[in-house]
Design a protein around this motif. Sequence first.
Motif, mmCIF file in Angstrom:
data_model
loop_
_atom_site.group_PDB
_atom_site.id
_atom_site.type_symbol
_atom_site.label_atom_id
_atom_site.label_comp_id
_atom_site.label_asym_id
_atom_site.label_seq_id
_atom_site.Cartn_x
_atom_site.Cartn_y
_atom_site.Cartn_z
ATOM 1 N N LEU B 365 -30.939 53.735 -40.439
ATOM 2 C CA LEU B 365 -31.978 53.135 -41.275
ATOM 3 C C LEU B 365 -32.863 54.155 -41.960
ATOM 4 C CD1 LEU B 365 -32.421 50.088 -41.523
ATOM 5 C CD2 LEU B 365 -31.227 50.646 -39.415
ATOM 6 N N THR B 366 -33.338 53.785 -43.135
ATOM 7 C CA THR B 366 -34.488 54.465 -43.689
ATOM 8 C C THR B 366 -35.468 53.373 -44.095
ATOM 9 O OG1 THR B 366 -35.238 56.216 -45.183
ATOM 10 C CG2 THR B 366 -33.716 54.588 -46.096
ATOM 11 N N PHE B 367 -36.707 53.764 -44.442
ATOM 12 C CA PHE B 367 -37.720 52.745 -44.718
ATOM 13 C C PHE B 367 -38.383 53.015 -46.065
ATOM 14 C CE2 PHE B 367 -42.259 51.442 -44.365
ATOM 15 C CZ PHE B 367 -42.048 50.067 -44.365
ATOM 16 N N HIS B 368 -38.511 51.958 -46.848
ATOM 17 C CA HIS B 368 -39.199 52.039 -48.143
ATOM 18 C C HIS B 368 -40.633 51.539 -47.978
ATOM 19 C CE1 HIS B 368 -40.119 51.337 -52.395
ATOM 20 N NE2 HIS B 368 -40.465 50.113 -52.078
ATOM 21 N N ASP B 369 -41.615 52.430 -48.132
ATOM 22 C CA ASP B 369 -43.014 52.000 -48.090
ATOM 23 C C ASP B 369 -43.305 51.195 -49.353
ATOM 24 O OD1 ASP B 369 -44.519 53.537 -45.794
ATOM 25 O OD2 ASP B 369 -43.205 55.021 -46.714
ATOM 26 N N SER B 370 -43.782 49.964 -49.173
ATOM 27 C CA SER B 370 -44.135 49.151 -50.340
ATOM 28 C C SER B 370 -45.452 49.651 -50.912
ATOM 29 C CB SER B 370 -44.277 47.688 -49.936
ATOM 30 O OG SER B 370 -43.031 47.208 -49.504
ATOM 31 N N CYS B 371 -45.526 49.696 -52.240
ATOM 32 C CA CYS B 371 -46.671 50.330 -52.890
ATOM 33 C C CYS B 371 -48.003 49.687 -52.498
ATOM 34 C CB CYS B 371 -46.489 50.328 -54.399
ATOM 35 S SG CYS B 371 -46.140 48.715 -55.123
ATOM 36 N N ASN B 372 -48.044 48.355 -52.517
ATOM 37 C CA ASN B 372 -49.321 47.687 -52.254
ATOM 38 C C ASN B 372 -49.767 47.832 -50.808
ATOM 39 O OD1 ASN B 372 -50.585 46.318 -54.572
ATOM 40 N ND2 ASN B 372 -48.559 45.416 -54.801
ATOM 41 N N VAL B 373 -48.787 47.917 -49.896
ATOM 42 C CA VAL B 373 -49.132 48.132 -48.500
ATOM 43 C C VAL B 373 -49.605 49.574 -48.315
ATOM 44 C CG1 VAL B 373 -48.240 48.177 -46.145
ATOM 45 C CG2 VAL B 373 -47.480 46.388 -47.723
ATOM 46 N N ALA B 374 -48.858 50.510 -48.911
ATOM 47 C CA ALA B 374 -49.141 51.932 -48.704
ATOM 48 C C ALA B 374 -50.487 52.339 -49.289
ATOM 49 C CB ALA B 374 -48.024 52.773 -49.317
ATOM 50 N N ARG B 375 -50.775 51.906 -50.528
ATOM 51 C CA ARG B 375 -51.931 52.433 -51.250
ATOM 52 C C ARG B 375 -53.042 51.423 -51.458
ATOM 53 N NH1 ARG B 375 -47.517 55.436 -54.075
ATOM 54 N NH2 ARG B 375 -47.067 53.543 -55.226
ATOM 55 N N GLY B 376 -52.850 50.192 -50.966
ATOM 56 C CA GLY B 376 -53.883 49.193 -51.197
ATOM 57 C C GLY B 376 -54.257 48.406 -49.956
ATOM 58 N N SER B 377 -53.832 48.879 -48.784
ATOM 59 C CA SER B 377 -54.144 48.116 -47.581
ATOM 60 C C SER B 377 -54.036 49.017 -46.360
ATOM 61 C CB SER B 377 -53.172 46.944 -47.427
ATOM 62 O OG SER B 377 -51.933 47.398 -46.896
#
Lengths: 245, 511
Positions: B365-377
């Motif tokens: 597995l690898t993981f994609h950080d979602s933009c709104n989670v990463a930089r807005g929450s």
Amino acid sequence: MSFLLLIALVVFIVGVGLKIKQYAQTPAPLKIPTTPAPVTQTGVVFRMAREVVLFESLFKSNKWIWVFGWMFHVSLLLAFFRHLRYVVSPDSFMWPLVSNVIVQSFGQYAGFAMVIGLLGLLARRFLVERIRYISSPSDYLMLVMLIVIGVSGLMMSFVSHIDIVQLKMFVMGLFGFDFQNLPESTALIVHLLLVVVLLLIFPFSKLLHAPGVFFSPTRNQVDNPREKRHLSAWAAEKYNDHVDK
Amino acid sequence: MADFETPEIKEFIGIPALQEGSMAHSSPFIAYTDHQEALGYPGELVENWQQVALDKMDDLRSRYRSFQVFLDSCVKCGACTDKCHYFLGTSDPKNMPVARQDLLRKVYRRYFTFAGKYFPKLVGAEDLTEAVLDDWYSYFHQCSQCRRCSVFCPYGIDTAEISMAAREIMDAVGKGQKYCNEIIGKVFTVGNNLGLPGKALANVLEGLEEDVEDDTGVAVKFPLDVKGADILLVTPSADFFAEPHIDGLIGYAKVFHETGASWTLSTTASEAGNFGMFIGSYENMRRVSMRIRDAAKELGVKRIIFGECGHAWRIAYSFLNTLVGPFDFLDQSYPIPQHILEYTWGELEKGTLRINKEENDHMTLTFHDSCNVARGSRMGDYPGGQFDYPRNVIKAVCNNYVDMDPKTTKEATFCCGGGGGLLTDDLMEIRVKGVLPRATALKSVVENEGVTHMAAICAICKSQFTKTLPYYGFTMDQIVSVHQLVSEALVMKGSEQEAELDGTDGDDTEE
């Protein structure tokens, strides 16, 4: 010249003051810190300090812009300290702080670093296609103006010295409204005229980034929306009717 | 559909040479009259649109400090110019964040600043013409509001704020986007973005109960509109039918079942997504959020938990309390609202879940950080928890995990290319080009580290990736939900999996 300088100072102070007032009074209705963000007010102070003193975000972004930009800003600050010797009276308690050899020599050589930093920024503006694309004439002119201010200052320091006793009388007279003659020097005239221009355009141009950064909600907000309800005045008035239900 | 060329994946994410106007043709469908009017906007372009637009701009800059400060502060340093995935994928200079902002800023300068009024050429100020409006419509719908540029700006200028303002101005003059505005209308009338009515939803959930029981022998419930339940789960409606979203929903249900939680979904709040943010509308965002408050009150729940959805979590975490709080009627001993990953990780830490990691051994597995989670929450109680929680959960249920290039993860993560209201077929070209940086980073770990699958925690990311990554030679099933991994590895009490494990293997596979 005395008159011009005073007008420029007034425009600068009033103009920037009004802008700061506008920024301070405009609400930020939503919590929008760029996360990860500090979860305490103290943390925010540190984040802002890193941003303003070290240009942290710019460092993450682009090392060349950071090197030139940081060099320019720090040198400008050092050069500014050196200039205080023209405004501070020798009788003042401030005098030893201003006149000591460290402040004076750092300030003197900072002039070179300032010009090098500015030349670097100007070169990038010409050479990097992306930055050339986003540049307007004023973006180039502002750099050129600062370079000429720096170079004319260096000229007086290293090439053709001016009568600084006379200059000090001029500056002190300025604030006492007892107008004195300027020492005769083309470099000085150029230097001061461009400083007048700089002060005049400051409140009407991108130079507003200086006060602006302190009011940037993505950098100055605490990340605590779940713990503390954040509500702006206009939203409270217009959109808070559910609370009394 | 494929009347454009898919960019070639290079070894590294490179900065392209500018190709002016290369994406000027990209514009989404314009909202119909009824889409517009349902949200309180004029049905079509109003006659005096210039004046209306300028009035709206003036109104916004008096109500949003971000907008005013960001319009003034940019020094055109260029730090952001190579940070946008849409620029990297399209080479169009107007997709550089500063250039995108300047589309609006040049008009602000022309009408609201001394320099722009008297020396427009000098400072790059421009009149608001029809061509400018067309540019706005085109390029402010090539921004996914992912905030990557704001991380790298020395003043924190967030193009998302500018792009939201621009869309609100366009809505005010009657030139809204069909995709977003039609969907917001559906939320108001039906209860979710997909327009899935309550009866259909009940059928889906019933079907899922049967499927899970067939697979595991355990009667896991998917409760709907249960009054008096403890937890209201609000999840993106794609979780009810799309792949791999639905496998994530099964994961949430299994975790709730196994921890003995009393929970329910709600018909009227059957949508975590809130496109009101994409169009920059405080009012619509609030109206959409209000359904969740109302549902929580009506059902009498004690807690609200959100499913895997990026922008929904930003709104839930950062804005919900502001928009429709305070939530004094909920149990204050839990975060309000809570993310499903906070719940699951909490249970994993407590050891209430029995996990058989080998179930996921066929994957790396690898993981994609979602933009709104990463930089807005955030998740958890410390900055950056939003990066650790999903990774912790993945590592707790999988043996093989590898991170992608750190220049493309965590706060520097690249948007999937479909966020911000762009997840629509009429914007397929920008979506395919916008996924390029993520595709490049993924390809690198696939080739060098043997990664087989990428996990995501956002409905939009999952939909966007399954649709666009195949353009680059990946397959749809390489995208998985994080709770899908949990679902695979979870050994429920009384399940066939438990019997199998304990029968063959003694009693010790627990982590």
